[in-house]
Design an enzyme around this catalytic site. Structure first.
Site, PDB file in Angstrom:
ATOM      1  N   PHE A 138       0.706  -1.043  -0.398  1.00 20.60           N
ATOM      2  CA  PHE A 138       0.179   0.621   0.176  1.00 20.60           C
ATOM      3  C   PHE A 138       1.293   1.541   0.007  1.00 20.60           C
ATOM      4  CE2 PHE A 138      -2.328   3.619   2.079  1.00 20.60           C
ATOM      5  CZ  PHE A 138      -3.638   3.568   0.629  1.00 20.60           C
ATOM      6  N   ASP A 223       8.868   3.110   1.818  1.00 23.00           N
ATOM      7  CA  ASP A 223       8.190   3.468   1.819  1.00 23.00           C
ATOM      8  C   ASP A 223       8.047   3.312   3.707  1.00 23.00           C
ATOM      9  OD1 ASP A 223       4.934   3.991   3.404  1.00 23.00           O
ATOM     10  OD2 ASP A 223       3.893   3.641   0.960  1.00 23.00           O
ATOM     11  N   LYS A 252       2.589  10.728   8.238  1.00 24.76           N
ATOM     12  CA  LYS A 252       1.753  10.297   9.134  1.00 24.76           C
ATOM     13  C   LYS A 252       2.189  11.088  10.560  1.00 24.76           C
ATOM     14  CE  LYS A 252      -0.460   5.695   7.332  1.00 24.76           C
ATOM     15  NZ  LYS A 252      -1.681   6.147   7.983  1.00 24.76           N
TER      16      LYS A 252
END
Length: 416
Positions: A138, A223, A252
């Protein structure tokens, strides 16, 4: 406004791409949240690994207020002091020499993938544009990032997909060796696949990816949107695994709830994104970067990072005991404070049911796919609050187990 009124209005005015739970938080402090009715919750979800320092940390609030009285926005026509300071702090703390700021993980990854394509075409032939990625990964919700992710549920229905992307099974070294070639401009991997089940990479897999990229002149992109900023007990996951990428993306927890993201890379690689090749209106916003600077300073402390390891041991031990008592979990896996409780036999497919029942008992958890309950609490959650959350979680699981017609006994394993 009552909960019923809020949800009714939500249904009228919001695009129906989300299916929110019925709780509407209105206030947070530390590891606790309160909804419109004043009901209190222990937060083991962390805003999906965002609130690394809990809710409304006073030093982050102070940083935001102070910058709010100085400068909110000036556009990327100008440099600004908070962005310069944060970029310098990030390069001092990492392998990187250069930083590009954005607002979300998808934007940071979009920048990384565009950089990879430009790098490949500048350093190789016209066909050096392939990106190799893992199945069930993702990387965001833009069209480019959903194509890289290798999950059809995110990319189906949006017309022709971005071409030149090769997908391989995660942690499969032979599969990786079979596709990385002179046509590859980048290999992109999550050190832990978060959304699809909290599955950590094998160190040997990441090491081999590094070797293959070096051999074929490709970039290794990590990532670290979920794993960065102390989540694993090291400031970044690449340090935990001992494998240094060429490009790293963050979001985040870098802003601990204030929208902020970054792509980090080396001097040599950064030169391939020259003036005008990429940009972001709000990327490097002074408010966001002021908060990010304070967050990095607070997280990058030995006692905070050491505390992640201590909380990991306490939390995983308790989760295994709870899972075994009620026959709900077959394994607890993950690193640091990014954990996945794998549902056992008859509970498979019911991660959302578990999440909702936990909510009814005053504790917030997440799901990672249909078979895994995910926890990503604050890195500094008080041990007493963690114990209270575990008690609430056990009450929820006991309630669910009592409804299961044939309870099962299971031995809980560890999967790292």
């Amino acid at each position: 406004m009552t909960k019923a009124d809020s949800l009714a209005l939500y249904g009228q005015v919001m695009v129906p791409n989300y299916a929110p739970v019925s709780v509407i938080p209105v206030r947070g402090q530390g590891a606790r949240l309160w909804d419109q009715a004043g009901t209190e919750y222990i937060d083991f979800a962390g805003g999906v690994a965002v609130n690394a320092l809990g809710h409304c940390h006073p030093l982050l609030v102070d940083a935001l207020i102070e910058q709010g009285h100085r400068l909110w926005h000036a556009s990327n026509v100008f440099a600004n002091e908070p962005a310069i300071r944060l970029a310098h702090a990030l390069t001092q703390a990492t392998f990187a020499d250069r930083v590009f700021f954005a607002n979300s993980g998808a934007e940071a990854n979009e920048a990384a993938f565009k950089l990879a394509r430009r790098y490949g075409l500048n350093t190789g032939d016209d066909d050096k544009y392939e990106i190799v990625a893992a199945l069930n990964s993702f990387h965001g919700r833009s069209l480019f990032t959903v194509c890289v992710a290798g999950q059809s549920k995110y990319s189906d229905g949006f017309g022709p997909l971005v071409s030149g992307i090769r997908h391989v099974p995660f942690n499969d070294i032979a599969a990786l060796e079979a596709v990385v070639s002179s046509r590859t401009c980048a290999v992109v991997l999550e050190p832990i696949q978060g959304e699809s089940g909290v599955t950590p990479a094998h160190r040997a897999y990441l090491e081999r990816a590094r070797e293959l990229c070096d051999r074929h002149g490709a970039l290794l992109i990590f990532d670290e949107v979920q794993t960065g900023m102390g989540r694993l007990g090291t400031l970044f996951a690449y340090e935990y695994f001992g494998v240094v990428p060429d490009v790293m993306t963050l979001a985040k927890a870098i802003g601990c709830g204030f929208p902020l993201a970054a792509m980090l890379t080396t001097d040599a690689v950064a030169q391939h994104l020259g003036v005008g090749s990429h940009g972001s209106t709000f990327g490097g916003n002074p408010l966001a970067c002021a908060v990010g600077e304070a967050a990095l300073r607070l997280i990058n402390q030995p006692d905070v990072l050491r505390g992640v390891e201590e909380r990991h041991a306490r939390l995983t031990s308790a989760l295994r005991e709870i899972g075994q008592r009620h026959g709900v979990f077959e394994a607890v896996r993950g690193i640091g404070l990014l954990l996945g409780c794998v549902l056992a036999g008859p509970w498979k497919g019911r991660a959302r049911d578990v999440m909702n029942r936990c909510l009814e008992h005053g504790v917030m958890v997440l799901q990672a796919g249909t078979d895994v309950v995910r926890l990503a609490p604050s890195l500094v959650i008080d041990p007493a609050e963690m114990d209270e959350g575990l008690q609430r979680m056990e009450a929820a699981l006991k309630s669910l187990a009592s409804e299961q017609p044939h309870p099962i006994e299971t031995t809980i394993g560890e999967s790292v």
